[in-house]
Design a protein around this motif. Sequence first.
Motif, PDB file in Angstrom:
ATOM      1  N   CYS A 265      25.626   1.698  43.951  1.00  0.00           N
ATOM      2  CA  CYS A 265      24.567   1.786  44.953  1.00  0.00           C
ATOM      3  C   CYS A 265      23.224   1.559  44.250  1.00  0.00           C
ATOM      4  O   CYS A 265      23.178   1.444  43.033  1.00  0.00           O
ATOM      5  N   ASN A 269      24.679   4.438  40.819  1.00  0.00           N
ATOM      6  CA  ASN A 269      25.909   5.225  40.800  1.00  0.00           C
ATOM      7  C   ASN A 269      27.021   4.389  41.423  1.00  0.00           C
ATOM      8  O   ASN A 269      26.851   3.853  42.518  1.00  0.00           O
ATOM      9  N   HIS A 271      30.107   4.110  43.463  1.00  0.00           N
ATOM     10  CA  HIS A 271      30.853   4.935  44.409  1.00  0.00           C
ATOM     11  C   HIS A 271      32.280   4.447  44.570  1.00  0.00           C
ATOM     12  O   HIS A 271      32.527   3.241  44.627  1.00  0.00           O
ATOM     13  N   CYS A 315      24.991  11.943  45.633  1.00  0.00           N
ATOM     14  CA  CYS A 315      24.062  10.895  45.218  1.00  0.00           C
ATOM     15  C   CYS A 315      22.853  10.894  46.153  1.00  0.00           C
ATOM     16  O   CYS A 315      23.001  11.121  47.350  1.00  0.00           O
ATOM     17  N   CYS A 317      21.492   8.548  47.450  1.00  0.00           N
ATOM     18  CA  CYS A 317      21.636   7.532  48.498  1.00  0.00           C
ATOM     19  C   CYS A 317      22.323   8.102  49.733  1.00  0.00           C
ATOM     20  O   CYS A 317      22.301   7.495  50.801  1.00  0.00           O
TER      21      CYS A 317
HETATM   22 ZN   LIG Z   1      24.664   6.382  45.655  1.00  0.00          ZN
END
Ligand SMILES: [Zn+2]
Length: 425
Positions: A265, A269, A271, A315, A317
Amino acid sequence: MNKYLFKVLSKLRNPNLWTVYKELKQNENLTKEQLLELQYNKLRDILIFSYNYSPYWKKIFDKHNIVITEDDPFGVLKKIPLTDKDTLISNNSEIHTQYKFNKTFKAKTSGTTGASLSFYRNELWDSYNRASIFRGYSWHSVNPSEFNFYFWGLNLSLKKRLIIWVQDLLQNRRRIFSYHKKDFESLLKHNPFLSYIEGYSSSIYELAKYAVANNKVSTFPNLKLVKGTSETILPHYKKMIKKAFGLGFANEYGSAEAGIIGFSCPHDNMHVNSESVIIEEIDGEAIVTNLNSKSFPILKYRQGDIVEIDFKANCPCGLPHPIIKSVKGRVGELIYGKNSTYPSLLLYNVFKNINEKYDMSISYQAIQKLKGQLLVKIDQNPTEFLNKIIDAEFKKYTKTDLIIEITRLKFKVKSSKFRDFVSEL
Ligand SMILES: [Zn+2]
């Protein structure tokens, strides 16, 4: 290319693609518990299907007294023995399910022993792969129909080249398969249309390095994503990509047989692609079960990489999907000292330490022809200083057990994956 035309054309190949894509986008709002429940249902479904239609899996389940209970698919998963690529090759026809799918695609990939694996991927499975990649793009505001550079090896007949040329034209991409100075020069011209760069990590790194060394950075004002696939993204690659393009180095992690396992992302990170795979970390190794692989069930599969996963991570996000913190290299490859053996991960650690300590980005390839000796090729002049620090870093792990010889690595045209360790023992 026009994004509506792209949509229509891709639907011809994969009728379910955009339905799956929509579903994946909606899942971004699930809670971690809801995502787990989704996996629970899909896992139960694929286990029952495998038992009913795959002669190989029926045999294995029966042999190990594995009974598929309706209410505990995760418990069942624990009992299934691990499989690897050799298993998939030697039991190929028995693993394929005896079920008539509307549409399948043939996939082919090479094996460790030189034998290659081919199998049929049902359309829905294939659509999940593609939709997962497109969802990954969407996190970076990239539409797959936008113009891109595609770094990929190409070593094909004229006929295949023509087919690929048409495909590339339709997909609005420029494919790069040679790495001469003049190619880099022409690539690095100001280009406001370039939306993303993808392909072999080591190749993209070479382009970035060239851009920085020749002061050709920020020539792509609308570049949104740089994505490496297929090879380990080394820590110093990330730094160089940032310098050259001002972006992180996103990772699309997976394999032909296991599917798309993870995607980075914008917060860097990676995912887990939870709608398609269950990934377990067993003794540090990635074990993958594909939830869509109905034509050729991939269960408890040794992907062959050393990974670190954070299942509870949150995260920024906002995605509920767990995070693969690192993919450190291949499992099981050994470097032989005179008396002991060392996992090839040693190389990753040695050069990571050097990168951190001296802020030096070194690409490398190690080749072993004799026990107790290792040839280490590096992408710069092996000065006395470099020799000294590399040797010292190895000695921390191997003492006097391994003799290191350092030479210059020449980056050349390639048609296959770059491997950081080659054993010829
Ligand atoms: Zn993320």
